[in-house]
Design a protein around this motif. Structure first.
Motif, PDB file in Angstrom:
ATOM      1  N   HIS A 162      -0.771   6.515  -2.452  1.00  0.00           N
ATOM      2  CA  HIS A 162      -0.044   5.928  -2.750  1.00  0.00           C
ATOM      3  C   HIS A 162       0.935   4.374  -2.081  1.00  0.00           C
ATOM      4  N   ASN A 165      -1.418   2.397  -0.036  1.00  0.00           N
ATOM      5  CA  ASN A 165      -2.109   0.757  -1.691  1.00  0.00           C
ATOM      6  C   ASN A 165      -0.962   0.304  -2.206  1.00  0.00           C
ATOM      7  N   THR A 166       0.551   0.533  -1.617  1.00  0.00           N
ATOM      8  CA  THR A 166       1.574  -0.236  -2.319  1.00  0.00           C
ATOM      9  C   THR A 166       1.666  -0.916  -1.438  1.00  0.00           C
ATOM     10  N   MET A 169      -0.426  -3.663  -1.378  1.00  0.00           N
ATOM     11  CA  MET A 169      -0.370  -4.493  -1.868  1.00  0.00           C
ATOM     12  C   MET A 169       0.530  -5.751  -2.172  1.00  0.00           C
ATOM     13  N   LYS A 170       1.580  -5.275  -1.165  1.00  0.00           N
ATOM     14  CA  LYS A 170       2.454  -5.605  -0.291  1.00  0.00           C
ATOM     15  C   LYS A 170       2.213  -7.277   0.932  1.00  0.00           C
TER      16      LYS A 170
END
Length: 186
Positions: A162, A165-166, A169-170
């Motif tokens: 997580h 993945n965060t 995405m950023k």
């Protein structure tokens, strides 16, 4: 246990029927930059900095002692008729050629010779550290190629996935494109 003698090196033999645009006869039937350029209808290098003027930039990520030498890149460029050079290093180390790193550099520059290339090197294979590093760069390259990959089963926890993945995405929200290999198994 008894030691077996090392297996002889078997150089790849290409099965493709496309023409060989390289100076080396050994490239016949192999996928070379010219084969990719033809297959994807890439424009010829113009020698103009138009691609750079448009704000284009790219990078490759290298880990685990995989680096490059100018001599190897020059030999590839000479044989394949491509201008293969690294414009910037982040995390530079003593040049020790590594097949993974040199292949990444040779082929990304082979298909996009006019775009500045940055090599981002980390001693450890740490995708979270890597994405945090590129995200903190003031002028990060816009396209990042990573020929290393893990699947979910290789991660330490769901929480770690997580967090990664965060961070990915950023980077995407910032306008960075991150391209990953599908792994050595395809």
């Amino acid at each position: 246990f008894p030691r077996l003698p090392p297996a002889p090196i078997r150089w790849p033999r290409g099965g493709g029927s496309w023409p060989n645009a390289c100076a080396s006869a050994a490239c016949k039937g192999l996928v070379t930059p010219a084969v990719l350029a033809e297959a994807y209808r890439l424009p010829e290098a113009s020698g103009r900095p138009a691609a750079q003027d448009a704000g284009n930039s790219m990078a490759v990520a290298e880990f685990q002692d995989q680096f490059w030498t100018a001599d190897d890149l020059n030999a590839f460029g000479s044989s394949c008729h491509r201008d293969v050079k690294v414009d910037k290093n982040v995390g530079e180390k003593e040049p020790e050629p590594g097949i993974e790193a040199e292949l990444d550099i040779e082929y990304i520059k082979g298909v996009a010779p006019e775009i500045n290339l940055t090599v981002v090197f980390n001693e450890e294979y740490d995708l979270l550290g890597w994405v945090n590093e590129i995200s903190s760069m003031a002028n990060a390259p816009l396209v990042h190629s990573v020929s290393y990959g893990n699947d979910e089963a290789q991660q330490s926890s769901a929480e770690f996935m997580h967090v990664c993945n965060t961070a990915f995405m950023k980077a995407g929200v910032r306008g960075l494109s991150l391209l990953f290999a599908s792994g050595d198994q395809g």
